[in-house]
Design an enzyme around this catalytic site. Structure first.
Site, PDB file in Angstrom:
ATOM      1  CG  ASP A 101      33.016  65.185  30.350  1.00  0.00           C
ATOM      2  OD1 ASP A 101      33.654  64.740  31.460  1.00  0.00           O
ATOM      3  OD2 ASP A 101      33.470  65.643  29.400  1.00  0.00           O
ATOM      4  CG  ASP A 151      30.987  58.412  33.902  1.00  0.00           C
ATOM      5  OD1 ASP A 151      29.982  59.028  34.175  1.00  0.00           O
ATOM      6  OD2 ASP A 151      31.961  58.560  34.202  1.00  0.00           O
ATOM      7  CB  CYS A 175      36.736  36.586  36.145  1.00  0.00           C
ATOM      8  SG  CYS A 175      36.954  37.700  34.778  1.00  0.00           S
ATOM      9  CB  CYS A 228      38.497  38.199  31.704  1.00  0.00           C
ATOM     10  SG  CYS A 228      39.937  38.345  32.981  1.00  0.00           S
ATOM     11  CB  CYS A 252      40.461  35.232  35.076  1.00  0.00           C
ATOM     12  SG  CYS A 252      40.335  36.598  36.417  1.00  0.00           S
ATOM     13  CG  HIS A 277      40.090  41.175  36.282  1.00  0.00           C
ATOM     14  ND1 HIS A 277      39.384  40.040  36.101  1.00  0.00           N
ATOM     15  CD2 HIS A 277      39.919  41.730  37.539  1.00  0.00           C
ATOM     16  CE1 HIS A 277      38.593  39.865  37.407  1.00  0.00           C
ATOM     17  NE2 HIS A 277      39.012  40.810  38.100  1.00  0.00           N
TER      18      HIS A 277
HETATM   19 ZN   LIG Z   1      38.883  38.304  34.916  1.00  0.00          ZN
END
Ligand SMILES: [Zn+2]
Ligand SMILES: O=c1[nH]cnc2cc3nc(NCc4cccs4)[nH]c3cc12
Length: 371
Positions: free
Chosen positions: A91, A265, A303, A305, A308, A334
């Protein structure tokens, strides 16, 4: 046009596209994790990439104060400095000067302010902002603008927007064009449709590689934000990306994509992750709440990820109560994955022509609660 943007699919005014930069391609709609001081807080670059993020945001204001733009350049530029080989958008510093520094003064030439780090005096102009972003080696440089404070009466908003447009012309003149690098203009105009149109047409006449919508996500509320997007999009070129600055929560992003926005963003997933707020398909939970203390389930069963996969809510609850640094690290990872999964879902839905159905599913899951 030195930053090639290709449109791959359309669903209403929503687009699925790809932005090609010198450091790689960005699939859109895209969410940019915020890497303020040359780091996405609590994340190794490899982990940021593993979430699916392709482009990150750096803040000119922070980096010009510490370690300094010339220092980053002498250490190889931001990609080398922070070991992020992918695309970077920076930015222009104006927004952060106004929200973070003391003793600031705005005039036609630029802004004068004192650093929130050590109180030193600084003067930021459109030309210096472009030079700093060049020293950082940003793939996408943002024009130096003034985010009109909200609320503002129409005459005040018009004056502020006109100054930002004059600054945008100075940025365009100062920007060094290179293949794979580009400059984005920023639309202002507060909550006044005719000012939004005037600003959009002014920037389009100057010509930029992309167009950001500024002056929103400053307290106007979701409904007004959507109305201003609708008042702006029709007056921006269709063959260039649109970037909604500072947005947002998942449902803000979904609604903005439906209205033609390609890039986002927001500090939400990272900043709130550090405070214990976890995003799930059914809304957010605060892991510090006692109800999670003994819960063996992951944050979100849907999820994919690593957090998780391997950690229970009860463990994350413990980490936050014990103020262990791993807590904010895991929740940040996460939350960033949650956002990237949402973006992948939006891209797929546009490709399949089912964006409205996808949007309804996201809203319904979030309203269901019971998490
Ligand atoms: Zn997750
Ligand atoms: O007009 C703008 N110009 C340049 N940067 C911005 C960043 C922005 N970020 C938000 N909202 C998210 C926020 C982050 C911190 C306080 S509000 N709105 C924003 C507007 C602008």
């Amino acid at each position: 046009m030195t930053l090639r943007y290709e449109r791959l699919a359309q669903d209403g005014v929503a687009r699925r596209g790809r932005l090609h930069t010198a450091h790689g391609a960005v699939n859109t709609p895209a969410f940019m994790p915020v890497g303020t001081a040359a780091t996405v807080k609590g994340m190794w670059p490899e982990q940021v990439k593993a979430t699916g993020a392709e482009i990150i945001l750096g803040n000119t204001y922070h980096l010009m104060l510490r370690p300094g733009a010339e220092r980053v350049a002498s250490l190889g530029g931001l990609h080398k400095f922070m070991n992020w080989p992918g695309p970077i958008l920076t930015d222009s510093g104006g927004f952060q000067v106004m929200s973070l520094s003391e003793l600031r003064k705005i005039d036609e030439d630029g802004v004068t302010f004192r650093s929130h780090v050590d109180g030193s005096k600084h003067h930021l102009t459109p030309e210096r902002s472009i030079e700093i972003q060049h020293l950082l080696d940003a793939n996408v440089t943002m024009a130096f603008d003034e985010c009109t404070p909200f609320p503002a009466e129409a005459p005040v908003a018009a004056e502020s927007m006109h100054r930002s447009m004059r600054w945008a012309e100075r940025c365009k003149a100062a920007f060094k064009d290179r293949p794979g690098y580009g400059l984005f203009g920023i639309v202002q105009g507060s909550v006044y449709p005719e000012l939004r149109r005037e600003s959009s047409e002014w920037l389009t006449r100057i010509g930029y590689d992309g167009y950001a919508i500024g002056g929103l996500a400053v307290g106007e509320g979701q409904e007004m934000m959507f109305r201003m997007i609708e008042a702006t999009i029709p007056f921006l070129p269709e063959d260039r990306p649109r970037y909604l600055m500072g947005v947002g929560r998942p449902l803000d992003i979904v609604g903005a994509v439906q209205r033609g926005i390609d890039m986002f963003d927001c500090v939400m997933p990272t900043r709130s992750g550090r405070t214990g707020q976890a995003f799930t398909r059914r809304g957010t939970i605060n892991i510090r709440n006692a109800r999670h203390a003994h819960d063996p389930r992951p944050i979100d069963a849907d999820c994919s990820c690593p957090v998780c996969r391997d950690y229970a809510r009860g463990y994350l609850h413990h980490l936050f109560k014990a103020e262990e640094m791993l807590g904010p690290m895991l929740l940040t990872a996460h939350n960033l994955q949650h956002y990237q999964t949402l973006m992948a879902g939006l891209r797929g839905a546009i490709e399949a022509g089912r964006l409205d159905a996808f949007a309804a599913e996201v809203a319904e899951a979030e309203s269901r609660g019971d998490i």
